[in-house]
Design an enzyme around this catalytic site. Structure first.
Site, PDB file in Angstrom:
ATOM      1  N   TYR A  56       9.227  10.261  -4.537  1.00 36.59           N
ATOM      2  CA  TYR A  56       8.721   8.888  -4.350  1.00 36.59           C
ATOM      3  C   TYR A  56       9.883   7.962  -3.971  1.00 36.59           C
ATOM      4  O   TYR A  56       9.807   7.204  -2.995  1.00 36.59           O
ATOM      5  CB  TYR A  56       8.014   8.433  -5.633  1.00 36.59           C
ATOM      6  CG  TYR A  56       7.812   6.950  -5.745  1.00 36.59           C
ATOM      7  CD1 TYR A  56       6.996   6.262  -4.855  1.00 36.59           C
ATOM      8  CD2 TYR A  56       8.447   6.213  -6.752  1.00 36.59           C
ATOM      9  CE1 TYR A  56       6.813   4.889  -4.961  1.00 36.59           C
ATOM     10  CE2 TYR A  56       8.262   4.846  -6.873  1.00 36.59           C
ATOM     11  CZ  TYR A  56       7.445   4.187  -5.972  1.00 36.59           C
ATOM     12  OH  TYR A  56       7.267   2.832  -6.081  1.00 36.59           O
TER      13      TYR A  56
ATOM     14  N   GLY B 193       0.820  -1.223   0.000  1.00 27.78           N
ATOM     15  CA  GLY B 193       0.000   0.000   0.000  1.00 27.78           C
ATOM     16  C   GLY B 193       0.845   1.260   0.000  1.00 27.78           C
ATOM     17  O   GLY B 193       1.933   1.300   0.572  1.00 27.78           O
TER      18      GLY B 193
HETATM   19  P1  NAI Z   1      -0.723   0.946  -7.131  1.00 25.13           P
HETATM   20  O1  NAI Z   1      -0.651   2.436  -7.077  1.00 25.13           O
HETATM   21  O2  NAI Z   1      -1.476   0.316  -8.246  1.00 25.13           O
HETATM   22  O3  NAI Z   1      -1.294   0.390  -5.753  1.00 25.13           O
HETATM   23  C1  NAI Z   1      -1.037   0.993  -4.517  1.00 25.13           C
HETATM   24  C2  NAI Z   1      -2.275   0.855  -3.660  1.00 25.13           C
HETATM   25  O4  NAI Z   1      -2.027   1.507  -2.408  1.00 25.13           O
HETATM   26  C3  NAI Z   1      -3.524   1.474  -4.280  1.00 25.13           C
HETATM   27  O5  NAI Z   1      -4.569   0.532  -4.384  1.00 25.13           O
HETATM   28  C4  NAI Z   1      -3.876   2.609  -3.348  1.00 25.13           C
HETATM   29  O6  NAI Z   1      -5.279   2.816  -3.181  1.00 25.13           O
HETATM   30  C5  NAI Z   1      -3.228   2.149  -2.036  1.00 25.13           C
HETATM   31  N1  NAI Z   1      -2.961   3.286  -1.165  1.00 25.13           N
HETATM   32  C6  NAI Z   1      -2.467   4.510  -1.507  1.00 25.13           C
HETATM   33  N2  NAI Z   1      -2.461   5.323  -0.453  1.00 25.13           N
HETATM   34  C7  NAI Z   1      -2.957   4.613   0.595  1.00 25.13           C
HETATM   35  C8  NAI Z   1      -3.207   4.922   1.946  1.00 25.13           C
HETATM   36  N3  NAI Z   1      -2.980   6.146   2.459  1.00 25.13           N
HETATM   37  N4  NAI Z   1      -3.727   3.953   2.731  1.00 25.13           N
HETATM   38  C9  NAI Z   1      -3.994   2.727   2.237  1.00 25.13           C
HETATM   39  N5  NAI Z   1      -3.778   2.372   0.952  1.00 25.13           N
HETATM   40  C10 NAI Z   1      -3.265   3.313   0.143  1.00 25.13           C
HETATM   41  O7  NAI Z   1       0.802   0.415  -7.128  1.00 25.13           O
HETATM   42  P2  NAI Z   1       1.340  -1.025  -7.531  1.00 25.13           P
HETATM   43  O8  NAI Z   1       1.940  -0.964  -8.871  1.00 25.13           O
HETATM   44  O9  NAI Z   1       0.302  -2.034  -7.243  1.00 25.13           O
HETATM   45  O10 NAI Z   1       2.556  -1.184  -6.496  1.00 25.13           O
HETATM   46  C11 NAI Z   1       2.365  -1.754  -5.228  1.00 25.13           C
HETATM   47  C12 NAI Z   1       3.552  -1.384  -4.343  1.00 25.13           C
HETATM   48  O11 NAI Z   1       4.754  -1.861  -4.919  1.00 25.13           O
HETATM   49  C13 NAI Z   1       3.738   0.113  -4.128  1.00 25.13           C
HETATM   50  O12 NAI Z   1       4.176   0.340  -2.804  1.00 25.13           O
HETATM   51  C14 NAI Z   1       4.834   0.485  -5.107  1.00 25.13           C
HETATM   52  O13 NAI Z   1       5.568   1.605  -4.665  1.00 25.13           O
HETATM   53  C15 NAI Z   1       5.669  -0.785  -5.119  1.00 25.13           C
HETATM   54  N6  NAI Z   1       6.357  -0.984  -6.384  1.00 25.13           N
HETATM   55  C16 NAI Z   1       5.665  -1.458  -7.466  1.00 25.13           C
HETATM   56  C17 NAI Z   1       6.310  -1.675  -8.660  1.00 25.13           C
HETATM   57  C18 NAI Z   1       5.594  -2.294  -9.832  1.00 25.13           C
HETATM   58  O14 NAI Z   1       6.261  -2.616 -10.811  1.00 25.13           O
HETATM   59  N7  NAI Z   1       4.284  -2.494  -9.782  1.00 25.13           N
HETATM   60  C19 NAI Z   1       7.736  -1.348  -8.819  1.00 25.13           C
HETATM   61  C20 NAI Z   1       8.365  -0.859  -7.616  1.00 25.13           C
HETATM   62  C21 NAI Z   1       7.686  -0.701  -6.442  1.00 25.13           C
HETATM   63  C1  15L Z   2       7.801   1.758  -9.543  1.00 22.56           C
HETATM   64  O1  15L Z   2       8.305   1.999  -8.447  1.00 22.56           O
HETATM   65  C2  15L Z   2       6.369   2.014  -9.798  1.00 22.56           C
HETATM   66  O2  15L Z   2       5.579   1.797  -8.655  1.00 22.56           O
HETATM   67  C3  15L Z   2       5.804   1.209 -10.947  1.00 22.56           C
HETATM   68  O3  15L Z   2       4.575   1.818 -11.344  1.00 22.56           O
HETATM   69  C4  15L Z   2       6.740   1.046 -12.148  1.00 22.56           C
HETATM   70  O4  15L Z   2       6.725   2.202 -12.914  1.00 22.56           O
HETATM   71  C5  15L Z   2       8.165   0.708 -11.704  1.00 22.56           C
HETATM   72  O5  15L Z   2       8.615   1.413 -10.568  1.00 22.56           O
HETATM   73  C6  15L Z   2       9.213   0.879 -12.807  1.00 22.56           C
HETATM   74  O6  15L Z   2      10.236   1.500 -12.554  1.00 22.56           O
HETATM   75  O7  15L Z   2       9.002   0.354 -13.902  1.00 22.56           O
END
Ligand code: NAI
Ligand code: 15L
Length: 265
Positions: free
Chosen positions: A134, A70
């Site tokens: 971020y 989250g």
């Molecule tokens: P996303 O933005 O799709 O999901 C994040 C979720 O956290 C959302 O559903 C949002 O509603 C929730 N959120 C935001 N603020 C909140 C709060 N105050 N309280 C509770 N929930 C809250 O991001 P994604 O892609 O699913 O990424 C998940 C995690 O993995 C994140 O922490 C992101 O930084 C990290 N990450 C993801 C990458 C990827 O390739 N998807 C790459 C690097 C890191």
């Molecule tokens: C992240 O940290 C982001 O949450 C994700 O949305 C992607 O963009 C990823 O890095 C990336 O670097 O591809």
């Protein structure tokens, strides 16, 4: 494990992993600030704002493991990042400390090191080089987790995720991609290994062109199976390659390098 908490369960990665976690614990407690809908039989749904300390205490109570996805996941205004990723993370660690210190997987990011060049091969000891606020918030998260480990013994996997999605979307992601299957097997290793500690783990598949060295965490037994190379021809054929001197082709953080620092208005 009896109860495993998944935060960020409504997000891109959270919804992809949600169903895959079935069987890892008797109950998967799924949570987000956003509406999650009704849970499956093995799920316990709790809507929660990470910035709400009392709500986070209730969320963590009774959990033996936490997958913390989250938070704000891209560049944003500092106030929003601060609330979810800084205050929210502090709330989570204080709740964990008060509730038996369940093992935590913290979704850190490659944007902690985004200003390294794509021709550099990194190990886990290289200094942070965040590419935006971020990325800075993820550096804070890693430091916070490390402090709770040194001071209280709280174990955390600091997973610097590259790009975890169904398939890589551009040339950079041929290096940074992690498949959902490889993330799932990493999660299994993190929660099964007898002693975890507080390691940095680079979150990418066994990509031929990866930039990161995970040899220090071989004790986890994690062996990623996928390789983004199988998508190279498709990407070459469908995605324009950036100029060699364009920031997205020079720096590991790719497009995040170009994000402005957003004004608070
Ligand atoms: P996303 O933005 O799709 O999901 C994040 C979720 O956290 C959302 O559903 C949002 O509603 C929730 N959120 C935001 N603020 C909140 C709060 N105050 N309280 C509770 N929930 C809250 O991001 P994604 O892609 O699913 O990424 C998940 C995690 O993995 C994140 O922490 C992101 O930084 C990290 N990450 C993801 C990458 C990827 O390739 N998807 C790459 C690097 C890191
Ligand atoms: C992240 O940290 C982001 O949450 C994700 O949305 C992607 O963009 C990823 O890095 C990336 O670097 O591809």
């Amino acid at each position: 494990m009896k109860r495993l908490l998944l935060t960020g369960a409504a997000g891109g990665l959270g919804s992809a992993m949600r169903s895959r976690l079935k069987g890892l614990a008797e109950v998967i407690r799924v949570s987000d600030i956003a509406e999650l809908g009704a849970g499956a039989a093995h799920e316990d749904v709790m809507q929660c704002d990470l910035a709400d300390r009392a709500a986070v205490d209730r969320l963590v109570e009774g959990c033996d493991g936490i997958i913390h996805l989250g938070g704000i996941s891209v560049e944003d205004k500092f106030s929003r990042i601060m609330s979810a990723n800084i205050l929210g993370l502090h709330n989570l660690y204080e709740a964990a400390r008060a509730n038996g210190m369940p093992r935590i997987l913290f979704a850190s990011s490659n944007h902690t090191i985004g200003f390294y060049r794509q021709d550099e091969y990194l190990d886990h000891e290289m200094p942070f080089r965040p590419d935006g606020l971020y990325g800075v918030s993820k550096c804070f998260g890693e430091a916070l987790a490390r402090m709770y480990f040194e001071k209280f013994g709280q174990e955390t996997a600091l997973v610097r995720i590259g790009s975890c999605m169904e398939k890589p979307k551009n040339h950079r992601m041929l290096s940074t991609w992690m498949s959902y299957d490889d993330f799932l097997s990493m999660i299994q290793c993190i929660f099964q290994v007898p002693r975890l500690g507080c390691p940095v783990i680079w979150g990418c598949s066994d990509n031929d062109s990866r930039w990161w060295d995970n040899s220090h965490v071989s004790y986890l037994g994690w062996r990623p199976k996928d390789n983004a190379e199988r998508f190279r021809a498709e990407i070459d054929g469908t995605v324009p390659r950036p100029a060699v001197d364009h920031a997205t082709a020079v720096y590991q953080g790719g497009p995040f390098i170009l994000d402005p620092v957003f004004p608070e208005e």
